[in-house]
Design a protein around this motif. Structure first.
Motif, PDB file in Angstrom:
ATOM      1  N   GLN A  28       0.804  -1.282  -0.045  1.00  0.00           N
ATOM      2  CA  GLN A  28      -0.043  -0.161   0.047  1.00  0.00           C
ATOM      3  C   GLN A  28       0.974   1.236  -0.043  1.00  0.00           C
ATOM      4  OE1 GLN A  28      -2.284  -0.949   3.525  1.00  0.00           O
ATOM      5  NE2 GLN A  28      -3.956  -1.700   2.316  1.00  0.00           N
ATOM      6  N   LEU A  29       1.752   1.197   0.755  1.00  0.00           N
ATOM      7  CA  LEU A  29       2.914   2.499   0.688  1.00  0.00           C
ATOM      8  C   LEU A  29       3.447   2.603  -0.659  1.00  0.00           C
ATOM      9  CD1 LEU A  29       4.536   4.278   2.896  1.00  0.00           C
ATOM     10  CD2 LEU A  29       6.260   2.980   2.120  1.00  0.00           C
ATOM     11  N   LEU A  30       3.677   1.406  -1.341  1.00  0.00           N
ATOM     12  CA  LEU A  30       4.458   1.928  -2.724  1.00  0.00           C
ATOM     13  C   LEU A  30       3.444   2.300  -3.666  1.00  0.00           C
ATOM     14  CD1 LEU A  30       7.142  -1.144  -2.674  1.00  0.00           C
ATOM     15  CD2 LEU A  30       7.322   1.121  -2.025  1.00  0.00           C
ATOM     16  N   ALA A  31       2.254   1.856  -3.580  1.00  0.00           N
ATOM     17  CA  ALA A  31       0.923   2.090  -4.391  1.00  0.00           C
ATOM     18  C   ALA A  31       0.814   3.602  -4.328  1.00  0.00           C
ATOM     19  CB  ALA A  31       0.032   1.326  -4.105  1.00  0.00           C
ATOM     20  N   LEU A  32       1.174   4.179  -3.140  1.00  0.00           N
ATOM     21  CA  LEU A  32       0.884   5.866  -3.064  1.00  0.00           C
ATOM     22  C   LEU A  32       1.805   6.620  -3.912  1.00  0.00           C
ATOM     23  CD1 LEU A  32       0.441   5.777   0.786  1.00  0.00           C
ATOM     24  CD2 LEU A  32      -1.412   6.181  -0.723  1.00  0.00           C
ATOM     25  N   PRO A  33       1.460   7.852  -4.297  1.00  0.00           N
ATOM     26  CA  PRO A  33       2.181   8.687  -5.170  1.00  0.00           C
ATOM     27  C   PRO A  33       3.450   8.923  -4.283  1.00  0.00           C
ATOM     28  CG  PRO A  33       0.017   9.630  -4.720  1.00  0.00           C
ATOM     29  CD  PRO A  33       0.254   8.678  -3.818  1.00  0.00           C
ATOM     30  N   THR A  60      13.801   8.515  -2.127  1.00  0.00           N
ATOM     31  CA  THR A  60      12.300   8.328  -2.887  1.00  0.00           C
ATOM     32  C   THR A  60      11.510   7.933  -1.609  1.00  0.00           C
ATOM     33  OG1 THR A  60      13.219   8.120  -4.723  1.00  0.00           O
ATOM     34  CG2 THR A  60      11.066   7.272  -4.352  1.00  0.00           C
ATOM     35  N   GLY A  61      10.147   8.439  -1.373  1.00  0.00           N
ATOM     36  CA  GLY A  61       9.467   8.008  -0.533  1.00  0.00           C
ATOM     37  C   GLY A  61       7.983   8.777  -0.622  1.00  0.00           C
ATOM     38  N   VAL A  62       7.222   8.644   0.562  1.00  0.00           N
ATOM     39  CA  VAL A  62       5.873   9.004   0.262  1.00  0.00           C
ATOM     40  C   VAL A  62       5.814  10.134   1.497  1.00  0.00           C
ATOM     41  CG1 VAL A  62       3.551   8.416   0.844  1.00  0.00           C
ATOM     42  CG2 VAL A  62       4.884   6.618  -0.312  1.00  0.00           C
ATOM     43  N   SER A  63       5.357  11.230   0.903  1.00  0.00           N
ATOM     44  CA  SER A  63       5.122  12.473   1.697  1.00  0.00           C
ATOM     45  C   SER A  63       4.073  12.213   2.791  1.00  0.00           C
ATOM     46  CB  SER A  63       4.634  13.557   0.965  1.00  0.00           C
ATOM     47  OG  SER A  63       4.142  14.675   1.607  1.00  0.00           O
ATOM     48  N   LEU A  64       4.367  12.640   3.950  1.00  0.00           N
ATOM     49  CA  LEU A  64       3.331  12.601   5.095  1.00  0.00           C
ATOM     50  C   LEU A  64       2.368  13.217   4.987  1.00  0.00           C
ATOM     51  CD1 LEU A  64       3.500  11.339   7.911  1.00  0.00           C
ATOM     52  CD2 LEU A  64       6.013  11.203   6.821  1.00  0.00           C
TER      53      LEU A  64
END
Ligand code: MTE
Ligand code: MO
Length: 199
Positions: free
Chosen positions: A63-68, A90-94
């Motif tokens: 689910q984390l990797l499926a986010l922008p 690279t990662g997901v913004s809070l």
């Protein structure tokens, strides 16, 4: 250009617009960990935000990797005085993770596998200032540096960037984390040299 002169003098302070007071530039990536490096499996990995009312929002690795995804390019500053310029993550913004989280909390306590904690004002985790990062320099984040995923909050001293992050608890009242209880500054702004409580 006077590259030779600059090299000879070693540029001890580094670029003053990029290197905060009392810091020096390093090209290594030092490892700073209290205790052993936990092994965290992405098959069972979850990240949970728990609000001040007890509501829980949980993401699996998939689910984390499926986010922008975002790729911040940034400088990092450790309270032990090293700064590393031009790091790529690279990662997901809070901001993305907090989108559907209803809260009026003012503080967050980050929790890590292994028991490490660190506290921050919630507003320092929003507006493009913080990520759950899983990639460094184009490669999966090394376990020593917090892989599979760590908090990245580059505008504060790097102890705020909890490695092996497992979750955030949102709080009405500030709750000091591991280093903050040991006498480090609650906020930790490197540009104001907020190293220790009272700075
Ligand atoms: N879980 C956890 N996160 C942590 C730490 C730690 O000991 N445990 N150390 C902090 C400190 S003091 C720093 S400077 C950075 C170091 O990150 P690095 O080892 O990737 O350089 O991680 C921070 N996050
Ligand atoms: Mo640190």
């Amino acid at each position: 250009m006077n590259l030779i002169t600059r090299g000879f003098h070693g540029r001890r302070g580094g670029d003053p617009t990029r290197i905060p007071p009392g810091q020096y530039e390093t090209h290594d990536f030092p490892v700073l960990t209290v205790g052993p490096t936990p092994r965290v499996d992405t098959d069972t990995w979850t990240f949970t935000i728990t609000t001040e009312t007890g509501a829980r929002h949980t993401w699996t690795w998939e689910q984390l990797l499926a986010l922008p995804q975002e790729s911040p390019h940034t400088d990092i500053h450790c309270v032990t005085r090293w700064s590393k310029l031009d790091t790529d993550w690279t990662g997901v913004s809070l901001d993305t993770l907090l989108e559907d989280v209803e809260t009026t909390a003012e503080y967050a306590l980050a929790h890590s596998h292994g028991g490490y904690t660190t506290d921050l004002p919630l507003q320092d985790l929003t507006d493009g200032q913080a990520w759950i990062a899983h990639t460094f320099d184009g490669h999966p984040l090394d376990p020593e540096h917090g892989g599979p995923a760590r908090l990245l909050v580059p505008h504060l001293y790097f102890w705020k960037s909890a490695k092996w992050i497992s979750g955030l608890t949102l709080l009405d009242e500030d709750e000091p984390g591991f280093w903050e209880q040991a006498g480090y500054h609650d906020y930790g702004d490197p540009w104001r040299e907020q190293r220790y409580r009272g700075d």
